[in-house]
Design a protein around this motif. Structure first.
Motif, PDB file in Angstrom:
ATOM      1  N   ASN A 198       0.844  -1.192   0.000  1.00 26.16           N
ATOM      2  CA  ASN A 198       0.000   0.000   0.000  1.00 26.16           C
ATOM      3  C   ASN A 198       0.886   1.252   0.000  1.00 26.16           C
ATOM      4  OD1 ASN A 198      -2.355   1.718   0.314  1.00 26.16           O
ATOM      5  ND2 ASN A 198      -1.706   1.958   2.444  1.00 26.16           N
ATOM      6  N   ALA A 199       2.051   1.162   0.617  1.00 25.54           N
ATOM      7  CA  ALA A 199       2.946   2.318   0.727  1.00 25.54           C
ATOM      8  C   ALA A 199       3.431   2.780  -0.647  1.00 25.54           C
ATOM      9  CB  ALA A 199       4.153   1.960   1.589  1.00 25.54           C
ATOM     10  N   PRO A 200       3.481   4.090  -0.874  1.00 23.38           N
ATOM     11  CA  PRO A 200       4.021   4.609  -2.145  1.00 23.38           C
ATOM     12  C   PRO A 200       5.545   4.521  -2.163  1.00 23.38           C
ATOM     13  CG  PRO A 200       3.498   6.422  -0.691  1.00 23.38           C
ATOM     14  CD  PRO A 200       3.026   5.176   0.016  1.00 23.38           C
ATOM     15  N   LYS A 201       6.134   4.632  -3.340  1.00 24.91           N
ATOM     16  CA  LYS A 201       7.595   4.591  -3.469  1.00 24.91           C
ATOM     17  C   LYS A 201       8.248   5.677  -2.620  1.00 24.91           C
ATOM     18  CE  LYS A 201       7.737   2.831  -8.236  1.00 24.91           C
ATOM     19  NZ  LYS A 201       8.131   3.158  -9.643  1.00 24.91           N
ATOM     20  N   GLU A 202       7.572   6.827  -2.576  1.00 27.28           N
ATOM     21  CA  GLU A 202       8.167   7.984  -1.887  1.00 27.28           C
ATOM     22  C   GLU A 202       8.350   7.738  -0.394  1.00 27.28           C
ATOM     23  OE1 GLU A 202       6.422   9.189  -5.712  1.00 27.28           O
ATOM     24  OE2 GLU A 202       5.668   8.031  -4.005  1.00 27.28           O
ATOM     25  N   ALA A 203       7.579   6.812   0.179  1.00 22.59           N
ATOM     26  CA  ALA A 203       7.727   6.503   1.604  1.00 22.59           C
ATOM     27  C   ALA A 203       9.089   5.899   1.908  1.00 22.59           C
ATOM     28  CB  ALA A 203       6.624   5.551   2.056  1.00 22.59           C
ATOM     29  N   PHE A 204       9.762   5.377   0.872  1.00 17.18           N
ATOM     30  CA  PHE A 204      11.071   4.762   1.023  1.00 17.18           C
ATOM     31  C   PHE A 204      12.217   5.692   0.609  1.00 17.18           C
ATOM     32  CE2 PHE A 204       7.961   1.472   0.376  1.00 17.18           C
ATOM     33  CZ  PHE A 204       8.302   0.492   1.289  1.00 17.18           C
ATOM     34  N   THR A 205      11.920   6.690  -0.189  1.00 17.29           N
ATOM     35  CA  THR A 205      12.996   7.464  -0.813  1.00 17.29           C
ATOM     36  C   THR A 205      13.135   8.889  -0.289  1.00 17.29           C
ATOM     37  OG1 THR A 205      11.516   8.155  -2.609  1.00 17.29           O
ATOM     38  CG2 THR A 205      12.797   6.134  -2.947  1.00 17.29           C
ATOM     39  N   LEU A 206      12.052   9.488   0.189  1.00 16.68           N
ATOM     40  CA  LEU A 206      12.102  10.900   0.573  1.00 16.68           C
ATOM     41  C   LEU A 206      12.543  11.075   2.017  1.00 16.68           C
ATOM     42  CD1 LEU A 206       8.868  12.374  -1.069  1.00 16.68           C
ATOM     43  CD2 LEU A 206      11.221  12.371  -1.959  1.00 16.68           C
ATOM     44  N   GLU A 207      13.361  12.078   2.237  1.00 10.81           N
ATOM     45  CA  GLU A 207      13.812  12.405   3.586  1.00 10.81           C
ATOM     46  C   GLU A 207      12.608  12.767   4.451  1.00 10.81           C
ATOM     47  OE1 GLU A 207      17.012  15.374   5.840  1.00 10.81           O
ATOM     48  OE2 GLU A 207      16.783  15.419   3.652  1.00 10.81           O
ATOM     49  N   GLY A 208      12.582  12.226   5.671  1.00 12.58           N
ATOM     50  CA  GLY A 208      11.510  12.512   6.601  1.00 12.58           C
ATOM     51  C   GLY A 208      10.301  11.611   6.459  1.00 12.58           C
ATOM     52  N   GLU A 209      10.281  10.754   5.431  1.00  9.02           N
ATOM     53  CA  GLU A 209       9.152   9.848   5.258  1.00  9.02           C
ATOM     54  C   GLU A 209       9.371   8.555   6.057  1.00  9.02           C
ATOM     55  OE1 GLU A 209       6.075  10.309   3.734  1.00  9.02           O
ATOM     56  OE2 GLU A 209       6.789  12.371   3.858  1.00  9.02           O
ATOM     57  N   PHE A 210       8.352   7.714   6.063  1.00  5.31           N
ATOM     58  CA  PHE A 210       8.199   6.653   7.057  1.00  5.31           C
ATOM     59  C   PHE A 210       9.373   5.680   7.134  1.00  5.31           C
ATOM     60  CE2 PHE A 210       6.459   2.617   8.658  1.00  5.31           C
ATOM     61  CZ  PHE A 210       5.923   3.051   9.861  1.00  5.31           C
ATOM     62  N   PHE A 211       9.901   5.249   6.003  1.00  3.72           N
ATOM     63  CA  PHE A 211      10.922   4.200   6.004  1.00  3.72           C
ATOM     64  C   PHE A 211      12.355   4.734   6.089  1.00  3.72           C
ATOM     65  CE2 PHE A 211       7.210   2.066   4.217  1.00  3.72           C
ATOM     66  CZ  PHE A 211       7.180   0.917   4.995  1.00  3.72           C
ATOM     67  N   GLU A 212      12.493   6.023   6.366  1.00  3.74           N
ATOM     68  CA  GLU A 212      13.789   6.635   6.675  1.00  3.74           C
ATOM     69  C   GLU A 212      14.820   6.387   5.571  1.00  3.74           C
ATOM     70  OE1 GLU A 212      14.941   5.335  10.567  1.00  3.74           O
ATOM     71  OE2 GLU A 212      12.955   5.762  11.410  1.00  3.74           O
ATOM     72  N   GLN A 213      14.331   6.422   4.327  1.00  3.39           N
ATOM     73  CA  GLN A 213      15.168   6.271   3.129  1.00  3.39           C
ATOM     74  C   GLN A 213      15.879   4.916   3.050  1.00  3.39           C
ATOM     75  OE1 GLN A 213      17.177  10.273   3.646  1.00  3.39           O
ATOM     76  NE2 GLN A 213      16.552  10.480   1.510  1.00  3.39           N
TER      77      GLN A 213
END
Length: 204
Positions: free
Chosen positions: A127-142
């Motif tokens: 369900n998570a978007p790609k950006e949750a993994f790549t953007l600074e400050g997002e859930f998966f901490e890059q």
């Protein structure tokens, strides 16, 4: 590479019917058949015989896992499958030991696998978007899918001696699961798998 064993880990549970991973399994089967490979498929929703599943692992040159991510883990039925089948594979084609010797137990952990020469490939659905993994400050901490949530899964396969191929991850497929998105993913995945397998075939 002639034999491919596909494991569909798309569990039917609660609001999930496992339809997307069923479709992905079908897409894989289509591409692999077009390439002239032999295919076996297990659906973890079905009853299974652990010894027969071990034989599938022993038969295969490549194992393809199709798994949804639920609460940042693989579904419980798939984990049960792995626990049961890998245990049945002790000294039976999957692993012989943890790799250590009693003379020097501090080293060589994870070197006791019996599936050297075999390869594996993972797809995951989120369900998570790609950006949750790549953007600074997002859930998966890059941290990437493979270096984060699937890190332990990759180590499990490395423990058996298998070599990892590039994987493919489907993002934003619940909140944003439009027909257009799914079709785009289908086209992208089929091209990815065809290229990945053809590259492996050239190495034979």
């Amino acid at each position: 590479m002639k034999n491919v064993f596909i494991i569909n880990g798309g569990l039917k549970h609660a609001h999930s019917g496992g339809k997307l991973n069923h479709s992905i399994t079908n897409w894989s089967e289509e591409i692999l058949k077009d390439l002239g490979l032999n295919i076996r498929i297990t659906d973890i929703n079905d009853e299974f015989d652990s010894q027969e599943e071990v034989e599938n692992y022993k038969w295969a040159d490549l194992i393809i896992y199709h798994i949804p991510i639920w609460w940042f883990q693989v579904p419980y039925r798939f984990k049960f499958y792995i626990d049961d089948v890998f245990t049945a594979g002790y000294n039976n084609g999957i692993y012989a030991s943890d790799g250590r010797s009693r003379k020097n137990p501090a080293i060589n952990y994870g070197k006791g696998g019996l599936m050297h020469g075999k390869k594996y490939l993972v797809t995951s659905t989120w369900n998570a978007p790609k950006e949750a993994f790549t953007l600074e400050g997002e859930f998966f901490e890059q941290k990437s899918v493979d270096d984060g949530v699937l890190f332990g899964f990759h180590k499990m396969n490395e423990f058996t001696g298998m070599t990892r191929l590039n994987g493919f991850h489907f993002h934003d497929i619940e909140k944003n699961a439009t027909p257009e998105l799914i079709k785009a993913y289908e086209n992208e995945y089929k091209l990815f798998l065809k290229n990945e397998i053809e590259q492996q075939l050239k190495m034979i």
